[in-house]
Every structure is written in structure tokens, then in C-alpha cells.
Motif scaffolding. Structure first.
Motif, PDB file in Angstrom:
ATOM      1  N   LEU A 276       0.823  -1.209   0.000  1.00  0.00           N
ATOM      2  CA  LEU A 276       0.000   0.000   0.000  1.00  0.00           C
ATOM      3  C   LEU A 276       0.858   1.260   0.000  1.00  0.00           C
ATOM      4  O   LEU A 276       0.586   2.218  -0.733  1.00  0.00           O
ATOM      5  N   LEU A 277       1.892   1.254   0.822  1.00  0.00           N
ATOM      6  CA  LEU A 277       2.747   2.438   0.928  1.00  0.00           C
ATOM      7  C   LEU A 277       3.520   2.715  -0.366  1.00  0.00           C
ATOM      8  O   LEU A 277       3.962   3.843  -0.592  1.00  0.00           O
ATOM      9  N   ALA A 278       3.661   1.693  -1.195  1.00  0.00           N
ATOM     10  CA  ALA A 278       4.368   1.871  -2.461  1.00  0.00           C
ATOM     11  C   ALA A 278       3.482   2.508  -3.527  1.00  0.00           C
ATOM     12  O   ALA A 278       3.979   2.901  -4.595  1.00  0.00           O
ATOM     13  N   GLN A 279       2.178   2.624  -3.254  1.00  0.00           N
ATOM     14  CA  GLN A 279       1.244   3.186  -4.228  1.00  0.00           C
ATOM     15  C   GLN A 279       1.146   4.706  -4.081  1.00  0.00           C
ATOM     16  O   GLN A 279       1.513   5.268  -3.054  1.00  0.00           O
ATOM     17  N   PRO A 280       0.631   5.392  -5.118  1.00  0.00           N
ATOM     18  CA  PRO A 280       0.323   6.821  -4.954  1.00  0.00           C
ATOM     19  C   PRO A 280      -0.672   7.006  -3.807  1.00  0.00           C
ATOM     20  O   PRO A 280      -1.600   6.205  -3.658  1.00  0.00           O
ATOM     21  N   PHE A 281      -0.469   8.031  -3.000  1.00  0.00           N
ATOM     22  CA  PHE A 281      -1.288   8.267  -1.805  1.00  0.00           C
ATOM     23  C   PHE A 281      -1.264   7.046  -0.866  1.00  0.00           C
ATOM     24  O   PHE A 281      -2.244   6.729  -0.214  1.00  0.00           O
ATOM     25  N   GLY A 282      -0.104   6.373  -0.856  1.00  0.00           N
ATOM     26  CA  GLY A 282       0.017   5.135  -0.091  1.00  0.00           C
ATOM     27  C   GLY A 282      -0.278   5.295   1.386  1.00  0.00           C
ATOM     28  O   GLY A 282      -0.897   4.418   1.995  1.00  0.00           O
ATOM     29  N   GLN A 283       0.162   6.394   1.991  1.00  0.00           N
ATOM     30  CA  GLN A 283      -0.093   6.583   3.415  1.00  0.00           C
ATOM     31  C   GLN A 283      -1.587   6.727   3.694  1.00  0.00           C
ATOM     32  O   GLN A 283      -2.083   6.237   4.712  1.00  0.00           O
ATOM     33  N   TRP A 284      -2.300   7.395   2.776  1.00  0.00           N
ATOM     34  CA  TRP A 284      -3.744   7.517   2.943  1.00  0.00           C
ATOM     35  C   TRP A 284      -4.426   6.156   2.809  1.00  0.00           C
ATOM     36  O   TRP A 284      -5.352   5.837   3.577  1.00  0.00           O
ATOM     37  N   LEU A 285      -3.976   5.358   1.850  1.00  0.00           N
ATOM     38  CA  LEU A 285      -4.554   4.019   1.670  1.00  0.00           C
ATOM     39  C   LEU A 285      -4.298   3.152   2.904  1.00  0.00           C
ATOM     40  O   LEU A 285      -5.202   2.467   3.402  1.00  0.00           O
TER      41      LEU A 285
END
Length: 280
Positions: free
Chosen positions: A150-159
Motif C-alpha cells: 500500500l505504501l508503495a502506491q500513490p497516496f500510499g499513506q492515505w490508503l
């Protein structure tokens, strides 16, 4: 009086295989939680050498080391697969009649998620049985893997934060089920012997409270991983037990939660025997 119209309203026979899947799955889940609770209790008070690990995957390793361990673990894997199938049937066919509104869909998604989680455990246990699973690939917890992806995705922290809130909600919901009495809603209490009914029902309440504590800790760790953008902060039940043990009065706190998880396992046996299983 129209006999044809009357027969249309009679319930059709329930598919027996679905009921069997549910009862076998609940029994297997009870076995797993009883063992997890026992290992957590031993870890809390350093019994059995003080090296006990208490995650579900560690329980599978424990079963495998017993006499006839492969056969026993194969049965557990089969039980977990049955539980997965039952949960997915609940989600897809809406056998509990939750509906398709926001609340109903949320419940059914929860059923599907639960089924997939136990499907993962069934797969992991099966891999151990056939010898392709080993302790060498357990360095990263499955929730750490999820957090990392999840953290590797765009807006990962939000996800990751959204997932953390979902986990925290699961913890709160366990408390709600415990204190509202919803956990015993489908149990045919009249069929339980009066001399043990009160004890078994209280065991269910204690079990859901203990499970709520574990979910809240897992949610807190996942939230910390999101805020710090560090997947290593996340973890599953084993990390949650370590978190509890490292807190103030940690051994006693973990011991109480461990006993609660054993109670939850016992209540799964009660559900396996006395729950009304809807199949259509």
C-alpha cells in the motif's frame, strides 16, 4: 384453498453440504483459537521454556511437529477451506439476507474478507503439509506485506491509513457484538444443557472482548505504519501479543487476553453445534 400456492411458501430442503462446511469450518476455527490462546498464555508466563510463538502460522508449525502432524494439519487445512467456502457463500448468495444496501453490502464484504483470510491460512497449512512451506519465508508478517504494498502506491499513506481505520473498526465491532449480545443471536440456546449454558455464553462474551483487544492493537500498529510510512511497524496477532506483553503489567494483560481467545475457541465449538446455518 390453493394447495399449489401453499407449497410455494414451504421452505425447500437446505443443502446439507453447506451446513457441513459451516460446522466443520467453525470447529477448525475453534481448534486454532484454542491453540493460539494456549501458546499466548504460555508465552505470557514463560511456560514451556519461554520460547513460544503464538501467531496462527506458528500454531500450524506446532501441529506439524506432533505425532501424525501432517494428517492433523491436513484436517485443519480442510476445515479452514470449508470455513472459507461457507463465508464466500454467505457473501455471494446473501444467505443471511443482509440485503444490498450500504449496511448489507458492508456485512457481506466482511464475510468475503473473512473467507479470504481463512483461505490464506488453509493454503499456508496445505503448503506445510506437502513440504513447500518453511520457517525461512516467515520473516515478514502478511500485514507487513500489505502495508508495504500500500505504501508503495500513490497516496500510499492515505490508503494504509484507511485500512488501519478498518482494522480499528473491526476491534470496536467485536466489543459491540460482545456487549450487545449479537454474538449469540443465531445460537439455539434452548438446546444447550442448562447447567453449562451460562458458562458457555459467558465464554463467548469474553472471547469477543479478547478478540476486540487484538484487533485494536493490530489496527493501532497498522495506523502507526501509515503515519510513519514504515511497513515494519505493522503486524498480525503475534506482533500484537508482543505489544501487549511489553506494556505495563504485560504478562498479566497478555495472559487475560490469551484466556479470552481460548474462550473464543470454545464458543466456536458451541457455534459449530448449535448455530442455525442459513443456506438460502
Amino acid at each position: 384453498m390453493n394447495i399449489t400456492n401453499m407449497t410455494q411458501h414451504l421452505p425447500s430442503p437446505q443443502p446439507a453440504w453447506v451446513v457441513r462446511f459451516a460446522r466443520v469450518g467453525l470447529t477448525a476455527k475453534g481448534v486454532i483459537y484454542c491453540l493460539v490462546g494456549a501458546l499466548a498464555f504460555m508465552a505470557a508466563f514463560e511456560l514451556g521454556g519461554g520460547n513460544q510463538e503464538a501467531g496462527k502460522q506458528d500454531v500450524f508449525q506446532l501441529i506439524l511437529r506432533q505425532p501424525y502432524g501432517q494428517a492433523l494439519l491436513a484436517l485443519v487445512a480442510l476445515g479452514m477451506a470449508c470455513y472459507m467456502a461457507w463465508r464466500l457463500i454467505q457473501a455471494v448468495k446473501d444467505t443471511d439476507h443482509k440485503g444490498s444496501d450500504a449496511k448489507g453490502l458492508g456485512t457481506r464484504i466482511g464475510y468475503a474478507f473473512s473467507g479470504l483470510v481463512y483461505g490464506f491460512f488453509a493454503f499456508y497449512a496445505a503448503r506445510l503439509v506437502i513440504g513447500s512451506g518453511s520457517s525461512s519465508n516467515q520473516g515478514e508478517d502478511s500485514r507487513q506485506t500489505l502495508a508495504r504494498e500500500l505504501l508503495a502506491q500513490p497516496f500510499g499513506q492515505w490508503l494504509a491509513g484507511a485500512v488501519a481505520l478498518g482494522l480499528l473498526w473491526m476491534g470496536i465491532y467485536q466489543f459491540y457484538r460482545a456487549f450487545s449480545g449479537k454474538y449469540k443471536k443465531k445460537i439455539k440456546e434452548t438446546e444447550i444443557k442448562p447447567e453449562v449454558k451460562g458458562m458457555l455464553i459467558r465464554a463467548g462474551k469474553a472471547g469477543y472482548v479478547a478478540r476486540g483487544v487484538v484487533w485494536l492493537v493490530i489496527g493501532y500498529m497498522f495506523l502507526k505504519a501509515a503515519l510513519e510510512a514504515n511497513s515494519n511497524e505493522a503486524g498480525g496477532s503475534q506482533r500484537a501479543f508482543q505489544f501487549l506483553e511489553n506494556s505495563s503489567y504485560g504478562s498479566y494483560l497478555l495472559g487475560i487476553v490469551a484466556l479470552g481467545l481460548i474462550c473464543y475457541g470454545v464458543f466456536m465449538f458451541v457455534r459449530a453445534k448449535y448455530e442455525v446455518i442459513q443456506t438460502q
